[in-house]
Scaffold this motif. Structure first.
Motif, mmCIF file in Angstrom:
data_model
loop_
_atom_site.group_PDB
_atom_site.id
_atom_site.type_symbol
_atom_site.label_atom_id
_atom_site.label_comp_id
_atom_site.label_asym_id
_atom_site.label_seq_id
_atom_site.Cartn_x
_atom_site.Cartn_y
_atom_site.Cartn_z
ATOM 1 N N GLY A 171 0.786 -1.230 0.000
ATOM 2 C CA GLY A 171 0.000 0.000 0.000
ATOM 3 C C GLY A 171 0.810 1.268 0.000
ATOM 4 O O GLY A 171 0.257 2.353 -0.229
ATOM 5 N N THR A 172 2.118 1.165 0.264
ATOM 6 C CA THR A 172 3.028 2.331 0.288
ATOM 7 C C THR A 172 2.403 3.542 0.982
ATOM 8 O O THR A 172 2.259 4.617 0.397
ATOM 9 C CB THR A 172 3.493 2.705 -1.134
ATOM 10 O OG1 THR A 172 2.352 2.985 -1.955
ATOM 11 C CG2 THR A 172 4.289 1.568 -1.766
ATOM 12 N N ILE A 173 2.025 3.359 2.229
ATOM 13 C CA ILE A 173 1.374 4.409 3.017
ATOM 14 C C ILE A 173 2.349 5.555 3.292
ATOM 15 O O ILE A 173 3.508 5.325 3.664
ATOM 16 C CB ILE A 173 0.857 3.829 4.351
ATOM 17 C CG1 ILE A 173 -0.242 2.786 4.071
ATOM 18 C CG2 ILE A 173 0.335 4.931 5.271
ATOM 19 C CD1 ILE A 173 -0.632 1.990 5.293
ATOM 20 N N GLU A 174 1.857 6.791 3.119
ATOM 21 C CA GLU A 174 2.634 7.995 3.444
ATOM 22 C C GLU A 174 2.111 8.606 4.737
ATOM 23 O O GLU A 174 1.015 8.276 5.211
ATOM 24 C CB GLU A 174 2.543 9.003 2.296
ATOM 25 C CG GLU A 174 3.135 8.514 0.978
ATOM 26 C CD GLU A 174 4.650 8.347 1.020
ATOM 27 O OE1 GLU A 174 5.271 8.908 1.946
ATOM 28 O OE2 GLU A 174 5.199 7.664 0.135
ATOM 29 N N PHE A 175 2.875 9.540 5.301
ATOM 30 C CA PHE A 175 2.589 10.075 6.635
ATOM 31 C C PHE A 175 1.213 10.726 6.754
ATOM 32 O O PHE A 175 0.541 10.586 7.752
ATOM 33 C CB PHE A 175 3.656 11.089 7.049
ATOM 34 C CG PHE A 175 5.000 10.469 7.291
ATOM 35 C CD1 PHE A 175 5.179 9.494 8.258
ATOM 36 C CD2 PHE A 175 6.094 10.860 6.542
ATOM 37 C CE1 PHE A 175 6.410 8.917 8.483
ATOM 38 C CE2 PHE A 175 7.345 10.298 6.769
ATOM 39 C CZ PHE A 175 7.505 9.319 7.728
ATOM 40 N N GLN A 176 0.766 11.442 5.755
ATOM 41 C CA GLN A 176 -0.488 12.184 5.844
ATOM 42 C C GLN A 176 -1.659 11.445 5.200
ATOM 43 O O GLN A 176 -2.721 12.030 4.984
ATOM 44 C CB GLN A 176 -0.318 13.562 5.189
ATOM 45 C CG GLN A 176 0.568 14.516 5.991
ATOM 46 C CD GLN A 176 -0.001 14.778 7.378
ATOM 47 O OE1 GLN A 176 -1.134 15.224 7.519
ATOM 48 N NE2 GLN A 176 0.793 14.511 8.400
ATOM 49 N N ASP A 177 -1.498 10.186 4.929
ATOM 50 C CA ASP A 177 -2.551 9.430 4.254
ATOM 51 C C ASP A 177 -3.721 9.112 5.175
ATOM 52 O O ASP A 177 -3.545 8.851 6.371
ATOM 53 C CB ASP A 177 -2.000 8.112 3.707
ATOM 54 C CG ASP A 177 -1.245 8.289 2.405
ATOM 55 O OD1 ASP A 177 -1.302 9.386 1.830
ATOM 56 O OD2 ASP A 177 -0.589 7.322 1.961
ATOM 57 N N VAL A 178 -4.913 9.095 4.579
ATOM 58 C CA VAL A 178 -6.098 8.520 5.208
ATOM 59 C C VAL A 178 -6.218 7.093 4.662
ATOM 60 O O VAL A 178 -6.300 6.890 3.447
ATOM 61 C CB VAL A 178 -7.366 9.330 4.896
ATOM 62 C CG1 VAL A 178 -8.607 8.619 5.434
ATOM 63 C CG2 VAL A 178 -7.252 10.732 5.476
ATOM 64 N N VAL A 179 -6.186 6.121 5.569
ATOM 65 C CA VAL A 179 -6.141 4.714 5.194
ATOM 66 C C VAL A 179 -7.398 4.014 5.694
ATOM 67 O O VAL A 179 -7.788 4.176 6.852
ATOM 68 C CB VAL A 179 -4.888 4.028 5.789
ATOM 69 C CG1 VAL A 179 -4.878 2.538 5.481
ATOM 70 C CG2 VAL A 179 -3.620 4.699 5.263
ATOM 71 N N VAL A 180 -8.038 3.246 4.810
ATOM 72 C CA VAL A 180 -9.207 2.460 5.184
ATOM 73 C C VAL A 180 -8.880 0.983 5.000
ATOM 74 O O VAL A 180 -8.381 0.578 3.937
ATOM 75 C CB VAL A 180 -10.440 2.834 4.335
ATOM 76 C CG1 VAL A 180 -11.612 1.904 4.660
ATOM 77 C CG2 VAL A 180 -10.838 4.288 4.574
ATOM 78 N N ILE A 181 -9.148 0.195 6.038
ATOM 79 C CA ILE A 181 -8.973 -1.251 5.970
ATOM 80 C C ILE A 181 -10.334 -1.901 6.146
ATOM 81 O O ILE A 181 -10.969 -1.776 7.195
ATOM 82 C CB ILE A 181 -7.986 -1.745 7.041
ATOM 83 C CG1 ILE A 181 -6.604 -1.143 6.768
ATOM 84 C CG2 ILE A 181 -7.920 -3.283 7.052
ATOM 85 C CD1 ILE A 181 -5.572 -1.421 7.839
ATOM 86 N N ALA A 182 -10.820 -2.556 5.079
ATOM 87 C CA ALA A 182 -12.132 -3.200 5.104
ATOM 88 C C ALA A 182 -11.961 -4.655 5.534
ATOM 89 O O ALA A 182 -11.279 -5.426 4.870
ATOM 90 C CB ALA A 182 -12.781 -3.129 3.729
ATOM 91 N N GLY A 183 -12.575 -4.984 6.651
ATOM 92 C CA GLY A 183 -12.467 -6.331 7.194
ATOM 93 C C GLY A 183 -11.618 -6.342 8.452
ATOM 94 O O GLY A 183 -10.435 -5.991 8.404
ATOM 95 N N ALA A 184 -12.210 -6.726 9.574
ATOM 96 C CA ALA A 184 -11.485 -6.792 10.843
ATOM 97 C C ALA A 184 -11.405 -8.235 11.322
ATOM 98 O O ALA A 184 -11.555 -8.530 12.501
ATOM 99 C CB ALA A 184 -12.137 -5.898 11.895
ATOM 100 N N GLY A 185 -11.208 -9.130 10.351
ATOM 101 C CA GLY A 185 -10.872 -10.504 10.683
ATOM 102 C C GLY A 185 -9.385 -10.600 10.956
ATOM 103 O O GLY A 185 -8.703 -9.580 11.120
#
Length: 353
Positions: A171-185
């Protein structure tokens, strides 16, 4: 020894099997704990990936012992195996889920997780899995010593956590990113914990189960959203001035999460897919190309991530007592499969041979 044998879809039986003996470079462990993965469930239910369709041959080669999430105690070492892996009889050990051929173009380029032969424990005749009292790590396997400070049921989570780490890397997340993770399994929770270490601006977990969402908060989510209660796409757009999230991870295995993810990710955003789907997914591909020019990335297995996963469990970065909800005897494997299939009472279900 006692072992679960997969003979076909919905045909898994507890039977007697021969205890494996190690040849040169091989390791035999006494299995201490083995997890039931969503892919195990989908193989059991007959998903085309494992049993074939008009486009492909089935991946599963029955009769085979399932189980690729495991940990065990070294019971025997073949010639040279101890020196190669730094293991001794009595050590606790784990083996990466794929045993590469080391001869194909991918293996030659260090991309062993995409090996053309692709023998993953629990599905192939060359790599019987861990739903048994003992299992064999073939020569060429990628084996790791596991500290005994990690409780054994927690150590069986090394494999899914390593997969989650690789997905987050994709996902190459950056510092100011808004990140959504679908699924909490299991996989989604591992992604939350790994994404937390990337320190995004806002980390959102999405699931239909409020208990799982509370666990996601304990893994590091800043916010949780339940699609039964709110319009998740609308909420994410409100939080981002109408732009959408920067990175979206799909870890549900449900087609609806693919569609909603494409709607909520911003233009030039990143969509990471890590699921085994039970059925084909149909979406408007115009969103990917002409509308948003998205970077869509798959994530497969867990290359070079096992040491990181072991370290995260050592550092207690996840609430493992909440994640490992059930530990059952091997003979209750069917109950374990049913618990994973229902998904209402469990997160991670493990079996103890």
């Amino acid at each position: 020894m006692q072992a679960v044998i997969c003979h076909g879809p919905e045909d898994y039986r507890l039977e007697e099997a021969a205890v494996p003996e190690p040849g040169p470079g091989e390791v035999v462990i006494r299995v201490e704990s083995v997890g039931i993965c969503a892919s195990d469930l989908k193989c059991y239910l007959g998903a085309p990936l494992f049993w074939g369709d008009e486009h492909r041959e089935g991946y599963c080669q029955p009769p085979v012992i399932p189980g690729h999430e495991f940990v065990g105690e070294v019971a025997a070492l073949g010639q040279g195996a101890g020196e190669k892996y730094g293991l001794a009889v009595g050590d606790r050990a784990v083996s990466e889920q794929i045993v590469p051929c080391w001869n194909c173009r991918f293996c030659h380029h260090g991309q062993y997780w995409m090996c053309q032969t692709h023998n993953v424990y629990g599905f192939r005749q060359a790599t019987f899995g861990a739903m048994a009292e003992y299992m064999l790590f073939p020569a060429g396997a990628l084996n790791h010593k596991v500290p005994r400070t990690i409780p054994v049921e927690h150590a069986a989570f090394i494999e899914p956590l390593a997969c989650s780490i690789h997905a987050v890397q994709r996902g190459t997340i950056e510092f100011q990113d808004v990140v959504v993770i679908a699924g909490a399994g299991p996989l989604g929770l591992g992604m939350v914990a790994a994404a937390r270490m990337k320190n995004p601006k806002l980390l959102i977990a999405v699931d239909l189960n409020d208990d799982r969402l509370e666990t996601a908060r304990l893994c590091g989510a800043d916010m949780t959203l339940n699609p039964r209660k709110v319009d998740v796409v609308d909420e994410v757009l409100k939080l981002t001035d109408g732009y959408g999230c920067d990175v979206y991870f799909e870890a549900t295995g449900h087609p609806a999460a693919v569609e909603s993810g494409l709607r909520m990710v911003r233009k030039l955003g990143t969509f990471v897919e890590f699921s085994v789907m039970r059925e084909p997914v149909t979406v408007d591909w115009t969103i990917i190309g002409d509308t948003k020019e998205l970077d869509v990335r798959g994530a497969h297995l867990s290359p070079y991530c096992y040491p990181v996963a072991i370290k995260m469990l050592e550092e207690k970065r996840l609430p493992m007592d909440r994640i490992v909800t059930h530990s059952l005897p091997l003979a209750d494997f069917q109950k374990g499969i049913d618990l994973v299939g229902a998904g209402t009472e469990s997160i991670k279900v493990t079996l103890t041979p």
